[in-house]
Design an enzyme around this catalytic site. Sequence first.
Site, PDB file in Angstrom:
ATOM      1  CB  SER A 113      -0.669   0.221   1.634  1.00 55.64           C
ATOM      2  OG  SER A 113      -1.743  -0.888   1.151  1.00 55.64           O
ATOM      3  CB  THR A 114       4.234   2.098   1.114  1.00 54.05           C
ATOM      4  OG1 THR A 114       5.055   1.041   0.006  1.00 54.05           O
ATOM      5  CG2 THR A 114       4.401   1.913   1.958  1.00 54.05           C
TER       6      THR A 114
END
EC number: 3.4.16.4
Length: 579
Positions: free
Chosen positions: A302-303
């Site tokens: 998700s970064t």
Amino acid sequence: MSGQGAQTTWSKRVASGLKAWRYGSVLGVFLMVVAVLAWRLVDLHIVDNEFLRKQGDVRTIRVESIDAHRGVISDRYGEPLAVSTPVQTIWANPSETNPDEARLTNLARLLNISEANLRDRLRAYASREFIYLRRKVQPGLAREVMALDIDGVYTRQEYRRYYPAGEVTAHIVGFTNIDERGQEGMELAYNQWLSGESGRKRVLKDNRGRVIKDLTLIRDASPGHNLQLSIDLRLQYLAYRELKAVVGAHDARGGTLVMLDVDTGEVLAMVNQGSYNPNDRSQLSAENLRNKAITDLFEPGSTMKPISMAAALESGRYSINTTIDTAPGYRRFGRFTIRDHRNYGVMNLTDIIAKSSNVGISKIATDLGGDTIRDLYSRLGLGQPTGIGFPGEAVGVLPSPPKWRPVEEATLSYGYGMSVNALQLAQAYMVIANGGVRYPLSLIKQDREPEGQRVLSEKVTHEVRNMLREVVSKGTGKRAQPGFYSAGGKTGTVHLVGKQGYEDSQYKAIFAGMAPIDNPRIVTVVAVDAPQSGEYYGGEVAAPVFARVMSDALRLLNVKPELEVGGANALAKTAGERG
């Protein structure tokens, strides 16, 4: 009778003459030899004394090497990270040393070697003039050895590499072998720069091999060049302390932390767990030698969502107020299903990032197309070498299929199906932090302002930073708040890949962020492998490390606090979190 007497007298006279002749001949030869020797002595000493002088010089004058001093490695403020200290090496000339010498027992004890092996080596190499007994020992021990006064045992000065920061900087600095040749890290990458050139000199020695006098300098030793790294040893220490603490607290397999200066691309800190002590390599393991921040790849998860959102804003088809309907909280792609934690319904772009909605970002990716997102990833440096020049750097994988499948576009938008190292991820966030400029990364201190390449507009990066602020203030990264400073960042939690594919119960907890968020000074990426203590999300494991490291780092860099927080209670809370 008279005839026989005359014959006898004549025989005696003949015999006497023969003896006299023999005696004279021997005496003559002897005198001749003495004369020749005498003449030769006179010739060598008076008439032509050059021969004896040369022969004497051959036996007493030797050419010795002068060891060159290896360059010092220091941090950006000159704190030494690797230095060469003078030590002594014990060696022997087996042709001069009696293997049955009684004092060899004491020698073996002092050098902590096998006496039997020592005697066997002296016998085996009796025809040689040089063998090492013990290399690079302290001068005090060398003096004890020489006090034994054993024929054929000598000392010579060498240098030994010492690392004052030990395991804290081990993965960056690396180490050398016994001959001071770089084997890992910057010692290996800059070995030629750091190495000096040995010199040579003529010396006069006595019959014990001891130097009596330096006669002639043939070539002076040329010391190696010094190397000043970009890292700040203060930040390196605190990053190492916090990473080691979280790995221990969560019984994790390992971890990585990278800190970059957003305006120069310089690496201010880079640490890994586990580590090793380069001053004591008796327990080295291959696993701990790797600088995982550069050599190990992982899916960033998700970064990557803020980067995908930047691609959406850059396209002009989305604005900060655009809304996306994420109901019913999942999307199906054939036999694949992606899900959110719950059904968030209609969300704006900021909430998609703050709540880390897979459905929301995947719908945007489907609309944009895989090539648009991949192009921005590539411009930020993903899937390419960082150019940092560190040995063993892994480039990572950035997929580029001929035709994107919908599920590939979706997973790319939230960091699956690709791989990066921690340094590449920090570089991507550096561009968001500094207003859209990609600077070359460096482990060497930069004395001039670097030349960067603009890859995003300031407007887009400003909007994305505001989204990241919301992640920390009210989203999945609340525990990343660094005390009295504002911050922004993004959490990530990804399955680790094993021999059989994704491991259901093994995760990597990630947090990538920057502070202060309105005018970022530092970007930091924290990744913790396989935490086992129950918590494993990036917001639970990695975010608190980010908070503690950034709070202390900004204070050490004299960055003025931005947040108004409640005095003593806030101080007590911050101190408690550090513990």
